[in-house]
Motif scaffolding. Structure first.
Motif, PDB file in Angstrom:
ATOM      1  N   ALA A   9       0.825  -1.216   0.000  1.00 42.31           N
ATOM      2  CA  ALA A   9       0.000   0.000   0.000  1.00 42.31           C
ATOM      3  C   ALA A   9       0.854   1.260   0.000  1.00 42.31           C
ATOM      4  N   LEU A  10       1.859   1.289   0.870  1.00 46.87           N
ATOM      5  CA  LEU A  10       2.653   2.508   1.035  1.00 46.87           C
ATOM      6  C   LEU A  10       3.704   2.719  -0.052  1.00 46.87           C
ATOM      7  N   THR A  11       4.190   1.644  -0.656  1.00 49.92           N
ATOM      8  CA  THR A  11       5.268   1.804  -1.633  1.00 49.92           C
ATOM      9  C   THR A  11       4.824   1.686  -3.085  1.00 49.92           C
ATOM     10  N   LYS A  12       3.650   1.081  -3.318  1.00 52.56           N
ATOM     11  CA  LYS A  12       3.198   0.889  -4.699  1.00 52.56           C
ATOM     12  C   LYS A  12       1.856   1.564  -4.981  1.00 52.56           C
ATOM     13  N   VAL A  13       0.833   1.157  -4.226  1.00 52.40           N
ATOM     14  CA  VAL A  13      -0.523   1.602  -4.546  1.00 52.40           C
ATOM     15  C   VAL A  13      -0.700   3.103  -4.326  1.00 52.40           C
ATOM     16  N   GLU A  18      -1.171   8.846  -6.218  1.00 52.36           N
ATOM     17  CA  GLU A  18      -0.650  10.217  -6.174  1.00 52.36           C
ATOM     18  C   GLU A  18      -0.115  10.661  -7.537  1.00 52.36           C
ATOM     19  N   ALA A  19       0.486   9.732  -8.264  1.00 57.53           N
ATOM     20  CA  ALA A  19       1.052  10.057  -9.577  1.00 57.53           C
ATOM     21  C   ALA A  19      -0.020  10.437 -10.590  1.00 57.53           C
ATOM     22  N   ARG A  20      -1.250  10.038 -10.345  1.00 57.58           N
ATOM     23  CA  ARG A  20      -2.338  10.367 -11.267  1.00 57.58           C
ATOM     24  C   ARG A  20      -2.728  11.839 -11.204  1.00 57.58           C
ATOM     25  N   LYS A  21      -2.310  12.536 -10.162  1.00 58.55           N
ATOM     26  CA  LYS A  21      -2.608  13.974 -10.008  1.00 58.55           C
ATOM     27  C   LYS A  21      -4.101  14.249 -10.206  1.00 58.55           C
ATOM     28  N   PHE A  42      -6.957  -2.785   8.592  1.00 59.44           N
ATOM     29  CA  PHE A  42      -6.523  -1.512   8.032  1.00 59.44           C
ATOM     30  C   PHE A  42      -7.743  -0.726   7.581  1.00 59.44           C
ATOM     31  N   MET A  43      -7.640   0.570   7.652  1.00 53.75           N
ATOM     32  CA  MET A  43      -8.650   1.457   7.096  1.00 53.75           C
ATOM     33  C   MET A  43      -7.908   2.528   6.302  1.00 53.75           C
ATOM     34  N   THR A  44      -8.357   2.748   5.100  1.00 55.52           N
ATOM     35  CA  THR A  44      -7.769   3.788   4.266  1.00 55.52           C
ATOM     36  C   THR A  44      -8.803   4.889   4.094  1.00 55.52           C
ATOM     37  N   LEU A  45      -8.410   6.101   4.413  1.00 48.93           N
ATOM     38  CA  LEU A  45      -9.285   7.261   4.259  1.00 48.93           C
ATOM     39  C   LEU A  45      -8.701   8.157   3.173  1.00 48.93           C
ATOM     40  N   MET A  46      -9.474   8.347   2.140  1.00 45.65           N
ATOM     41  CA  MET A  46      -9.042   9.240   1.070  1.00 45.65           C
ATOM     42  C   MET A  46      -9.889  10.504   1.154  1.00 45.65           C
ATOM     43  N   TRP A  47      -9.229  11.634   1.052  1.00 49.86           N
ATOM     44  CA  TRP A  47      -9.891  12.923   1.192  1.00 49.86           C
ATOM     45  C   TRP A  47      -9.955  13.623  -0.166  1.00 49.86           C
ATOM     46  N   PHE A  48     -11.180  13.974  -0.558  1.00 52.08           N
ATOM     47  CA  PHE A  48     -11.428  14.673  -1.813  1.00 52.08           C
ATOM     48  C   PHE A  48     -12.219  15.943  -1.516  1.00 52.08           C
ATOM     49  N   ASP A  49     -12.142  16.906  -2.428  1.00 48.59           N
ATOM     50  CA  ASP A  49     -12.867  18.150  -2.193  1.00 48.59           C
ATOM     51  C   ASP A  49     -14.295  18.142  -2.722  1.00 48.59           C
ATOM     52  N   SER A  50     -14.695  17.095  -3.461  1.00 51.45           N
ATOM     53  CA  SER A  50     -16.060  17.048  -3.989  1.00 51.45           C
ATOM     54  C   SER A  50     -16.390  15.640  -4.476  1.00 51.45           C
ATOM     55  N   ALA A  51     -17.681  15.400  -4.675  1.00 51.28           N
ATOM     56  CA  ALA A  51     -18.128  14.121  -5.237  1.00 51.28           C
ATOM     57  C   ALA A  51     -17.601  13.955  -6.656  1.00 51.28           C
ATOM     58  N   SER A  53     -14.738  14.879  -7.744  1.00 53.92           N
ATOM     59  CA  SER A  53     -13.347  14.436  -7.630  1.00 53.92           C
ATOM     60  C   SER A  53     -13.263  12.931  -7.368  1.00 53.92           C
ATOM     61  N   ILE A  54     -14.203  12.423  -6.576  1.00 53.52           N
ATOM     62  CA  ILE A  54     -14.244  10.978  -6.329  1.00 53.52           C
ATOM     63  C   ILE A  54     -14.522  10.241  -7.633  1.00 53.52           C
ATOM     64  N   LYS A  55     -15.468  10.748  -8.407  1.00 51.01           N
ATOM     65  CA  LYS A  55     -15.798  10.121  -9.688  1.00 51.01           C
ATOM     66  C   LYS A  55     -14.624  10.198 -10.660  1.00 51.01           C
ATOM     67  N   ALA A  56     -13.850  11.262 -10.583  1.00 48.87           N
ATOM     68  CA  ALA A  56     -12.650  11.361 -11.434  1.00 48.87           C
ATOM     69  C   ALA A  56     -11.649  10.272 -11.068  1.00 48.87           C
ATOM     70  N   PHE A  57     -11.689   9.833  -9.822  1.00 48.43           N
ATOM     71  CA  PHE A  57     -10.783   8.783  -9.359  1.00 48.43           C
ATOM     72  C   PHE A  57     -11.289   7.393  -9.723  1.00 48.43           C
ATOM     73  N   VAL A  58     -12.528   7.056  -9.334  1.00 50.19           N
ATOM     74  CA  VAL A  58     -13.015   5.684  -9.511  1.00 50.19           C
ATOM     75  C   VAL A  58     -14.004   5.501 -10.645  1.00 50.19           C
ATOM     76  N   GLY A  59     -14.507   6.577 -11.214  1.00 52.62           N
ATOM     77  CA  GLY A  59     -15.504   6.456 -12.272  1.00 52.62           C
ATOM     78  C   GLY A  59     -16.889   6.803 -11.769  1.00 52.62           C
ATOM     79  N   GLU A  60     -17.854   6.609 -12.638  1.00 53.12           N
ATOM     80  CA  GLU A  60     -19.230   7.024 -12.341  1.00 53.12           C
ATOM     81  C   GLU A  60     -19.811   6.332 -11.112  1.00 53.12           C
ATOM     82  N   ASP A  61     -19.456   5.062 -10.880  1.00 52.51           N
ATOM     83  CA  ASP A  61     -19.901   4.351  -9.676  1.00 52.51           C
ATOM     84  C   ASP A  61     -18.972   4.734  -8.534  1.00 52.51           C
ATOM     85  N   SER A  62     -19.275   5.844  -7.900  1.00 46.18           N
ATOM     86  CA  SER A  62     -18.357   6.407  -6.897  1.00 46.18           C
ATOM     87  C   SER A  62     -18.250   5.581  -5.626  1.00 46.18           C
TER      88      SER A  62
END
Length: 95
Positions: A9-13, A18-21, A42-51, A53-62
């Protein structure tokens, strides 16, 4: 397996995310807690500024969890659906 997951998680994923900007991606937190002598959660919390932005990351099925194969291969179980929360208050404390 927990240390393997953490390392992947910390070295690859996370660096690959992050590289996707991704516009609106603010930061990511990885939390770890022992459940027993043999199990770790483990729990991973990802912080986005809007819905959007989440869709830009994972697609339409947020609510689809983002789980690359190199992560799922070292997990005993994982959530296939993500939960989203809106921050309603932040209360920084004085040092």
């Amino acid at each position: 397996m927990a240390d393997t997951y953490q390392n992947v998680a910390l070295t690859k994923v996370i660096p690959s995310i992050e590289a996707r900007k991704i516009p609106g991606f603010l930061h990511i937190d990885v939390l770890r807690r022992p459940l027993s002598a043999e199990r770790v959660e483990f729990m991973t919390l990802m912080w986005f500024d809007s819905a959007e932005s989440i869709k830009a990351f994972v697609g339409e099925d947020s609510e689809a969890s983002y789980l690359p194969t190199d992560i799922t291969s070292v997990l005993a179980r994982y959530d296939h659906r993500a939960s989203h929360f809106e921050v309603v208050a932040q209360r920084p404390q004085k040092a």
